[in-house]
Design a protein around this motif. Structure first.
Motif, short mmCIF file in Angstrom:
data_model
loop_
_atom_site.label_atom_id
_atom_site.label_comp_id
_atom_site.label_asym_id
_atom_site.label_seq_id
_atom_site.Cartn_x
_atom_site.Cartn_y
_atom_site.Cartn_z
N ASP A 35 -34.35 -20.12 -16.46
CA ASP A 35 -33.10 -20.33 -15.73
C ASP A 35 -33.20 -21.59 -14.88
OD1 ASP A 35 -31.79 -18.08 -16.66
OD2 ASP A 35 -32.26 -16.85 -14.91
N ASP A 36 -32.06 -22.24 -14.71
CA ASP A 36 -31.98 -23.36 -13.80
C ASP A 36 -32.13 -22.83 -12.37
OD1 ASP A 36 -31.07 -26.36 -13.62
OD2 ASP A 36 -30.01 -25.28 -12.02
N LEU A 37 -32.72 -23.61 -11.50
CA LEU A 37 -32.95 -23.18 -10.13
C LEU A 37 -31.65 -22.80 -9.43
CD1 LEU A 37 -35.53 -22.75 -8.65
CD2 LEU A 37 -35.36 -25.03 -7.72
N GLN A 38 -30.53 -23.41 -9.83
CA GLN A 38 -29.24 -23.07 -9.22
C GLN A 38 -28.86 -21.61 -9.47
OE1 GLN A 38 -27.65 -24.94 -7.04
NE2 GLN A 38 -29.37 -26.35 -7.30
N VAL A 39 -29.30 -21.06 -10.61
CA VAL A 39 -29.06 -19.64 -10.90
C VAL A 39 -29.78 -18.79 -9.87
CG1 VAL A 39 -29.50 -17.78 -12.57
CG2 VAL A 39 -28.69 -20.02 -13.37
N ALA A 40 -31.00 -19.17 -9.54
CA ALA A 40 -31.77 -18.43 -8.53
C ALA A 40 -31.10 -18.53 -7.16
CB ALA A 40 -33.20 -18.95 -8.47
N TYR A 41 -30.64 -19.73 -6.77
CA TYR A 41 -29.95 -19.88 -5.50
C TYR A 41 -28.74 -18.95 -5.43
CZ TYR A 41 -32.43 -23.97 -3.63
OH TYR A 41 -33.37 -24.81 -3.09
N ARG A 42 -27.94 -18.92 -6.48
CA ARG A 42 -26.76 -18.05 -6.52
C ARG A 42 -27.16 -16.58 -6.46
NH1 ARG A 42 -24.99 -21.96 -10.22
NH2 ARG A 42 -25.55 -20.65 -12.00
N THR A 43 -28.24 -16.23 -7.15
CA THR A 43 -28.70 -14.84 -7.15
C THR A 43 -29.16 -14.42 -5.77
OG1 THR A 43 -29.35 -15.06 -9.47
CG2 THR A 43 -30.27 -13.19 -8.26
N PHE A 44 -29.90 -15.28 -5.08
CA PHE A 44 -30.31 -14.98 -3.71
C PHE A 44 -29.10 -14.79 -2.81
CE2 PHE A 44 -34.60 -16.98 -4.59
CZ PHE A 44 -35.35 -15.88 -4.23
N ARG A 45 -28.10 -15.68 -2.91
CA ARG A 45 -26.90 -15.58 -2.08
C ARG A 45 -26.12 -14.30 -2.38
NH1 ARG A 45 -26.12 -21.10 -3.11
NH2 ARG A 45 -24.57 -20.60 -4.68
N ARG A 46 -25.97 -13.98 -3.65
CA ARG A 46 -25.16 -12.85 -4.09
C ARG A 46 -25.78 -11.51 -3.70
NH1 ARG A 46 -25.88 -10.27 -8.71
NH2 ARG A 46 -26.99 -12.01 -9.62
N THR A 47 -27.10 -11.41 -3.79
CA THR A 47 -27.76 -10.12 -3.60
C THR A 47 -28.37 -9.91 -2.22
OG1 THR A 47 -29.89 -10.95 -4.42
CG2 THR A 47 -28.35 -10.02 -6.05
N GLY A 48 -28.73 -10.99 -1.54
CA GLY A 48 -29.35 -10.86 -0.23
C GLY A 48 -30.83 -10.51 -0.27
N VAL A 49 -31.44 -10.48 -1.45
CA VAL A 49 -32.87 -10.20 -1.54
C VAL A 49 -33.65 -11.45 -1.15
CG1 VAL A 49 -32.59 -8.42 -3.30
CG2 VAL A 49 -33.06 -10.78 -4.00
N ARG A 50 -34.94 -11.28 -0.86
CA ARG A 50 -35.78 -12.42 -0.47
C ARG A 50 -36.81 -12.77 -1.52
NH1 ARG A 50 -38.52 -11.47 4.75
NH2 ARG A 50 -38.88 -13.69 4.58
N ARG A 51 -36.90 -11.91 -2.56
CA ARG A 51 -37.89 -12.11 -3.63
C ARG A 51 -37.27 -11.74 -4.96
NH1 ARG A 51 -39.81 -9.25 0.83
NH2 ARG A 51 -41.61 -10.19 1.86
N LEU A 52 -37.51 -12.58 -5.96
CA LEU A 52 -36.99 -12.32 -7.30
C LEU A 52 -38.14 -12.34 -8.31
CD1 LEU A 52 -33.86 -14.67 -7.33
CD2 LEU A 52 -33.84 -12.17 -7.30
N PRO A 53 -38.42 -11.22 -8.95
CA PRO A 53 -39.38 -11.26 -10.06
C PRO A 53 -38.83 -12.17 -11.15
CG PRO A 53 -39.02 -9.01 -9.34
CD PRO A 53 -37.97 -9.85 -8.66
N VAL A 54 -39.72 -12.92 -11.77
CA VAL A 54 -39.33 -13.86 -12.82
C VAL A 54 -39.84 -13.32 -14.15
CG1 VAL A 54 -39.50 -16.22 -13.66
CG2 VAL A 54 -39.46 -15.78 -11.19
N LEU A 55 -38.91 -13.17 -15.09
CA LEU A 55 -39.26 -12.66 -16.41
C LEU A 55 -39.32 -13.79 -17.41
CD1 LEU A 55 -37.00 -9.46 -16.52
CD2 LEU A 55 -39.35 -9.69 -15.68
N ASP A 56 -40.22 -13.63 -18.38
CA ASP A 56 -40.33 -14.56 -19.50
C ASP A 56 -40.31 -13.69 -20.75
OD1 ASP A 56 -40.67 -16.72 -21.11
OD2 ASP A 56 -42.75 -17.12 -20.55
N GLY A 57 -39.12 -13.58 -21.34
CA GLY A 57 -38.96 -12.61 -22.43
C GLY A 57 -39.00 -11.22 -21.84
N ASP A 58 -39.88 -10.38 -22.36
CA ASP A 58 -40.02 -9.02 -21.85
C ASP A 58 -41.09 -8.91 -20.78
OD1 ASP A 58 -38.05 -8.06 -23.54
OD2 ASP A 58 -39.47 -7.59 -25.14
N GLY A 59 -41.90 -9.95 -20.61
CA GLY A 59 -43.01 -9.89 -19.66
C GLY A 59 -42.67 -10.49 -18.32
#
Length: 152
Positions: free
Chosen positions: A82-106
């Motif tokens: 994902d583009d970093l902007q997706v992460a910025y939007r996800t942080f803003r939308r959800t209010g979480v401080r940590r996002l696990p990063v997936l690569d396929g199923d792992g």
């Protein structure tokens, strides 16, 4: 820029049957505020230092209780590509401080608000470095009167 370029990898993880004591020690040893709960290479949840304090020991659980008793099973994630902007939007939308990063199923890593701050500071340093250097190159004081047609 992609999430994979800024995330922390590899992530600190434990199995769902790990004790709260074990999770606390892993956090302390790794100097992190969250641990991913992974089973058979599949993300099952996330547990934060706050979860341990409020729902775990603060909630009356024994230090030998299983981490799956306090973890958040519904986890918001981003993809490594994902583009970093997706992460910025996800942080803003959800209010979480940590996002696990997936690569396929792992699980590939973890992206935190702190990771974004560090990236921002690096970018600012890259931008301001040449400006600071040019300021340091100028002599102190007012501009020189030599060659100035208005100086008399």
């Amino acid at each position: 820029m992609k999430v994979s370029e800024v995330m922390t990898a590899p992530p600190v993880s434990v199995a769902p049957h790990a004790s709260l004591l074990e999770v606390t020690r892993r956090m302390a040893e790794s100097a992190v505020g969250s641990v991913l709960v992974v089973e058979d290479e599949v993300l099952r949840g996330i547990v934060t230092d706050r979860d341990l304090a409020v729902r775990g020991l603060g909630g009356g659980l024994d230090r030998e209780a299983r981490v799956d008793a306090v973890m958040s099973a519904e986890v918001v994630t981003v993809d490594a590509d994902d583009d970093l902007q997706v992460a910025y939007r996800t942080f803003r939308r959800t209010g979480v401080r940590r996002l696990p990063v997936l690569d396929g199923d792992g699980v590939a890593g973890v992206l935190t608000i702190d990771d974004l701050f560090l990236d921002l500071f690096r970018r600012l340093a890259d931008l301001l470095g040449p400006v600071a250097w040019s300021v340091l190159q100028e002599p102190p004081g007012p501009p020189s009167a030599v060659g100035d047609p208005y100086a008399r």
